[in-house]
Design a protein around this motif. Structure first.
Motif, PDB file in Angstrom:
ATOM      1  N   GLU A 148       0.847  -1.195   0.000  1.00  0.00           N
ATOM      2  CA  GLU A 148       0.000   0.000   0.000  1.00  0.00           C
ATOM      3  C   GLU A 148       0.881   1.243   0.000  1.00  0.00           C
ATOM      4  O   GLU A 148       1.697   1.424   0.902  1.00  0.00           O
ATOM      5  CB  GLU A 148      -0.909   0.006   1.230  1.00  0.00           C
ATOM      6  CG  GLU A 148      -1.947  -1.094   1.241  1.00  0.00           C
ATOM      7  CD  GLU A 148      -3.083  -0.843   0.276  1.00  0.00           C
ATOM      8  OE1 GLU A 148      -3.042   0.177  -0.435  1.00  0.00           O
ATOM      9  OE2 GLU A 148      -4.002  -1.672   0.217  1.00  0.00           O
ATOM     10  N   SER A 149       0.697   2.096  -1.006  1.00  0.00           N
ATOM     11  CA  SER A 149       1.551   3.278  -1.113  1.00  0.00           C
ATOM     12  C   SER A 149       1.139   4.388  -0.157  1.00  0.00           C
ATOM     13  O   SER A 149       1.964   5.222   0.211  1.00  0.00           O
ATOM     14  CB  SER A 149       1.515   3.801  -2.557  1.00  0.00           C
ATOM     15  OG  SER A 149       0.188   4.147  -2.915  1.00  0.00           O
ATOM     16  N   LEU A 150      -0.134   4.423   0.246  1.00  0.00           N
ATOM     17  CA  LEU A 150      -0.601   5.504   1.123  1.00  0.00           C
ATOM     18  C   LEU A 150      -0.203   5.240   2.566  1.00  0.00           C
ATOM     19  O   LEU A 150      -0.239   4.092   3.033  1.00  0.00           O
ATOM     20  CB  LEU A 150      -2.126   5.635   1.032  1.00  0.00           C
ATOM     21  CG  LEU A 150      -2.676   6.072  -0.333  1.00  0.00           C
ATOM     22  CD1 LEU A 150      -4.201   6.106  -0.280  1.00  0.00           C
ATOM     23  CD2 LEU A 150      -2.136   7.446  -0.716  1.00  0.00           C
ATOM     24  N   PRO A 151       0.191   6.268   3.299  1.00  0.00           N
ATOM     25  CA  PRO A 151       0.502   6.105   4.725  1.00  0.00           C
ATOM     26  C   PRO A 151      -0.722   5.611   5.487  1.00  0.00           C
ATOM     27  O   PRO A 151      -1.869   5.902   5.127  1.00  0.00           O
ATOM     28  CB  PRO A 151       0.901   7.512   5.164  1.00  0.00           C
ATOM     29  CG  PRO A 151       1.301   8.208   3.905  1.00  0.00           C
ATOM     30  CD  PRO A 151       0.422   7.643   2.827  1.00  0.00           C
ATOM     31  N   VAL A 152      -0.460   4.872   6.554  1.00  0.00           N
ATOM     32  CA  VAL A 152      -1.537   4.287   7.353  1.00  0.00           C
ATOM     33  C   VAL A 152      -1.548   4.948   8.728  1.00  0.00           C
ATOM     34  O   VAL A 152      -0.497   5.091   9.365  1.00  0.00           O
ATOM     35  CB  VAL A 152      -1.327   2.762   7.500  1.00  0.00           C
ATOM     36  CG1 VAL A 152      -2.422   2.160   8.374  1.00  0.00           C
ATOM     37  CG2 VAL A 152      -1.318   2.092   6.132  1.00  0.00           C
ATOM     38  N   ASP A 153      -2.726   5.379   9.159  1.00  0.00           N
ATOM     39  CA  ASP A 153      -2.868   5.979  10.482  1.00  0.00           C
ATOM     40  C   ASP A 153      -3.164   4.889  11.499  1.00  0.00           C
ATOM     41  O   ASP A 153      -4.078   4.069  11.311  1.00  0.00           O
ATOM     42  CB  ASP A 153      -4.004   7.006  10.491  1.00  0.00           C
ATOM     43  CG  ASP A 153      -3.687   8.217   9.629  1.00  0.00           C
ATOM     44  OD1 ASP A 153      -2.498   8.557   9.513  1.00  0.00           O
ATOM     45  OD2 ASP A 153      -4.624   8.802   9.046  1.00  0.00           O
ATOM     46  N   ARG A 154      -2.372   4.861  12.562  1.00  0.00           N
ATOM     47  CA  ARG A 154      -2.574   3.907  13.651  1.00  0.00           C
ATOM     48  C   ARG A 154      -2.897   4.662  14.933  1.00  0.00           C
ATOM     49  O   ARG A 154      -2.438   5.786  15.133  1.00  0.00           O
ATOM     50  CB  ARG A 154      -1.325   3.051  13.861  1.00  0.00           C
ATOM     51  CG  ARG A 154      -0.914   2.207  12.660  1.00  0.00           C
ATOM     52  CD  ARG A 154      -1.962   1.187  12.307  1.00  0.00           C
ATOM     53  NE  ARG A 154      -1.542   0.342  11.191  1.00  0.00           N
ATOM     54  CZ  ARG A 154      -2.351  -0.492  10.560  1.00  0.00           C
ATOM     55  NH1 ARG A 154      -3.621  -0.596  10.937  1.00  0.00           N
ATOM     56  NH2 ARG A 154      -1.906  -1.226   9.557  1.00  0.00           N
ATOM     57  N   HIS A 155      -3.685   4.008  15.781  1.00  0.00           N
ATOM     58  CA  HIS A 155      -4.086   4.627  17.046  1.00  0.00           C
ATOM     59  C   HIS A 155      -3.686   3.721  18.205  1.00  0.00           C
ATOM     60  O   HIS A 155      -3.324   2.556  18.006  1.00  0.00           O
ATOM     61  CB  HIS A 155      -5.599   4.886  17.053  1.00  0.00           C
ATOM     62  CG  HIS A 155      -6.057   5.757  15.921  1.00  0.00           C
ATOM     63  ND1 HIS A 155      -5.943   7.128  15.943  1.00  0.00           N
ATOM     64  CD2 HIS A 155      -6.594   5.441  14.711  1.00  0.00           C
ATOM     65  CE1 HIS A 155      -6.401   7.637  14.815  1.00  0.00           C
ATOM     66  NE2 HIS A 155      -6.810   6.629  14.042  1.00  0.00           N
ATOM     67  N   ALA A 156      -3.731   4.273  19.406  1.00  0.00           N
ATOM     68  CA  ALA A 156      -3.294   3.529  20.594  1.00  0.00           C
ATOM     69  C   ALA A 156      -3.973   2.165  20.644  1.00  0.00           C
ATOM     70  O   ALA A 156      -5.189   2.058  20.472  1.00  0.00           O
ATOM     71  CB  ALA A 156      -3.608   4.341  21.849  1.00  0.00           C
ATOM     72  N   GLY A 157      -3.168   1.124  20.856  1.00  0.00           N
ATOM     73  CA  GLY A 157      -3.698  -0.233  20.916  1.00  0.00           C
ATOM     74  C   GLY A 157      -3.592  -0.994  19.619  1.00  0.00           C
ATOM     75  O   GLY A 157      -3.759  -2.219  19.605  1.00  0.00           O
ATOM     76  N   ASP A 158      -3.292  -0.291  18.508  1.00  0.00           N
ATOM     77  CA  ASP A 158      -3.155  -0.966  17.210  1.00  0.00           C
ATOM     78  C   ASP A 158      -1.808  -1.693  17.137  1.00  0.00           C
ATOM     79  O   ASP A 158      -0.836  -1.327  17.792  1.00  0.00           O
ATOM     80  CB  ASP A 158      -3.253   0.036  16.064  1.00  0.00           C
ATOM     81  CG  ASP A 158      -4.662   0.562  15.873  1.00  0.00           C
ATOM     82  OD1 ASP A 158      -5.578  -0.014  16.474  1.00  0.00           O
ATOM     83  OD2 ASP A 158      -4.830   1.553  15.134  1.00  0.00           O
ATOM     84  N   SER A 159      -1.785  -2.728  16.299  1.00  0.00           N
ATOM     85  CA  SER A 159      -0.549  -3.493  16.104  1.00  0.00           C
ATOM     86  C   SER A 159       0.395  -2.753  15.176  1.00  0.00           C
ATOM     87  O   SER A 159      -0.038  -2.140  14.190  1.00  0.00           O
ATOM     88  CB  SER A 159      -0.867  -4.873  15.529  1.00  0.00           C
ATOM     89  OG  SER A 159      -1.651  -5.635  16.419  1.00  0.00           O
ATOM     90  N   LEU A 160       1.683  -2.829  15.488  1.00  0.00           N
ATOM     91  CA  LEU A 160       2.723  -2.270  14.634  1.00  0.00           C
ATOM     92  C   LEU A 160       3.623  -3.420  14.173  1.00  0.00           C
ATOM     93  O   LEU A 160       3.914  -4.332  14.948  1.00  0.00           O
ATOM     94  CB  LEU A 160       3.568  -1.244  15.392  1.00  0.00           C
ATOM     95  CG  LEU A 160       2.847  -0.022  15.962  1.00  0.00           C
ATOM     96  CD1 LEU A 160       3.851   0.888  16.671  1.00  0.00           C
ATOM     97  CD2 LEU A 160       2.120   0.744  14.860  1.00  0.00           C
ATOM     98  N   PHE A 161       4.059  -3.359  12.904  1.00  0.00           N
ATOM     99  CA  PHE A 161       4.900  -4.415  12.359  1.00  0.00           C
ATOM    100  C   PHE A 161       6.282  -3.876  12.025  1.00  0.00           C
ATOM    101  O   PHE A 161       6.420  -2.763  11.512  1.00  0.00           O
ATOM    102  CB  PHE A 161       4.263  -5.022  11.107  1.00  0.00           C
ATOM    103  CG  PHE A 161       2.943  -5.688  11.372  1.00  0.00           C
ATOM    104  CD1 PHE A 161       2.893  -6.901  12.044  1.00  0.00           C
ATOM    105  CD2 PHE A 161       1.758  -5.090  10.976  1.00  0.00           C
ATOM    106  CE1 PHE A 161       1.679  -7.523  12.293  1.00  0.00           C
ATOM    107  CE2 PHE A 161       0.537  -5.695  11.223  1.00  0.00           C
ATOM    108  CZ  PHE A 161       0.489  -6.916  11.894  1.00  0.00           C
ATOM    109  N   SER A 162       7.280  -4.677  12.316  1.00  0.00           N
ATOM    110  CA  SER A 162       8.645  -4.261  12.006  1.00  0.00           C
ATOM    111  C   SER A 162       8.797  -4.074  10.514  1.00  0.00           C
ATOM    112  O   SER A 162       8.194  -4.797   9.714  1.00  0.00           O
ATOM    113  CB  SER A 162       9.643  -5.327  12.487  1.00  0.00           C
ATOM    114  OG  SER A 162       9.432  -6.550  11.800  1.00  0.00           O
TER     115      SER A 162
END
Length: 387
Positions: free
Chosen positions: A173-187
């Protein structure tokens, strides 16, 4: 000149073979046939000895190849006096090795670049103070900070209120993704313009990006069925070639027939063609963001007639571009774009950079902005030309 010297240093055997051909040809033309024969024969035998040592070491390690045919053919042609045939085999053999070295090195640059992007350092919070530690020392439950533009080192859970990340290397996905508190983050995801805080949920070796890198590295080392088949039949092919060579010698009564059969059976160009093709193919795909599981998968692509993709993001270039401007009343499209780009030039957001790039492409002037305030996942505010 430096490039030529580097090539000579990288491929000394091939360089020596070409020099031997030039010198030997000159001696032959000058009428010094004996000197040409002795010089070329000596060089060919030297190459055969050096390659023979390497071949024996490979056999000891259990790796039998059909290089033995080429080495035997060199020796046999020298013995029967066909020194030019011996030199041709040497040039094919050393040229094949040089091609393999060059192609493999060039093909693995993309893989090396992928490996070099692997996060090595993490900023771990200890008593609310960041300390740099190797990624391998990060443990489950540790709290980390990721600064703007850095890669998320391991998988985890976002503790900050919000964050914007570039996940194109993971999802396409070329568009940036907005994450919020509690969301998973991937290395492997790239942090946006604000520092984020996260809690670790997976060690480095178990995290997403490291698994992708390991998969690509494993694929580059794997052998396709065709390559495995060639390796499997190397021994019987070599034995069969020797049998036919000896039969030709006995049938004709001429030792030269033995050498001629081995020359014909020497597959120098084919020895390296398939492995190099697979390495180049998988590395080129890695550069374009396509992960090939193994050589067998790549080989099956030749029979594919239909491909199904899970989402449009997989098929993009990974860089958003401005598609159009729809200004409201009392605004001209170019005027609005210039104002917006003047504010966005202070942002590191991917969409902001796309707007600025399009504005410069159109030749529109950018004005300085003041009072610039950027809020993660909410855009920015600024004053441009007193507006």
């Amino acid at each position: 000149m430096r490039s030529l010297v580097r090539r000579i240093r990288d491929y000394p055997a091939l360089t020596g073979a070409l020099v031997a051909a030039a010198v030997g040809g000159g001696l032959d033309l000058a009428g010094y046939h004996v000197w040409a024969q002795w010089g070329i024969s000596a060089f060919a035998i030297l190459v055969a000895l050096l390659e023979g040592v390497a071949m024996v070491r490979s056999i000891v390690r259990g790796k039998w190849g059909i290089d033995v045919l080429a080495i035997t053919a060199i020796v046999a042609t020298v013995v029967v006096g066909e020194y030019w045939a011996a030199l041709i085999i040497v040039i094919m053999f050393t040229g094949g090795e040089a091609l393999e070295t060059f192609a493999a090195g060039r093909a693995k640059r993309e893989l090396t670049a992928l490996l070099n992007r692997t996060p090595l350092i993490a900023h771990r919070l200890k008593n609310d103070e960041p300390e740099d530690v190797p990624v391998g020392e990060v443990e489950l439950g540790d709290r980390l900070i990721v600064r703007p533009g850095e890669l998320v080192p391991v998988d985890g859970i976002l503790e900050s209120a919000a964050a914007t990340l570039d996940e194109s290397s993971l999802t396409g996905e070329s568009l940036p993704v907005d994450r919020h508190a509690g969301d998973s983050l991937f290395s492997g995801a790239v942090n946006g313009s604000s520092v984020l805080t996260m809690r670790v949920t997976a060690r480095a070796e178990d995290s997403q990006y490291q698994r992708i890198v390991a998969l690509v590295a494993e694929a580059a080392e794997s052998k396709a069925p065709f390559v495995r088949m060639a390796d499997r039949y190397a021994v019987p092919f070599t034995v069969a070639a020797y049998v036919f060579a000896v039969a030709g010698w006995i049938w004709s009564g001429e030792a030269s027939r033995f050498a001629e059969v081995l020359v014909v059976a020497t597959p120098c160009p084919l020895i390296i063609a398939t492995p190099v093709a697979f390495i180049a193919g998988m590395s080129r795909q890695a550069r374009n963001g396509v992960i090939v599981k193994n050589g067998g998968t790549l080989e099956k692509l030749a029979r594919i007639r239909t491909a199904a993709f899970d989402k449009t993001g997989t098929l993009t270039y990974g860089q958003p571009a401005l598609a159009g401007i729809h200004a409201q009343k009392d605004w001209h499209d170019n005027d609005l774009l210039a104002i917006v780009a003047s504010a966005e030039q202070y942002s590191a957001h991917t969409l902001a950079q796309s707007i600025v790039t399009s504005t410069r492409f159109l030749g529109l002037p950018l004005s300085p902005a003041t009072d610039v305030v950027e809020m993660t996942a909410h855009g920015l505010t600024a004053t441009v030309a007193k507006r």
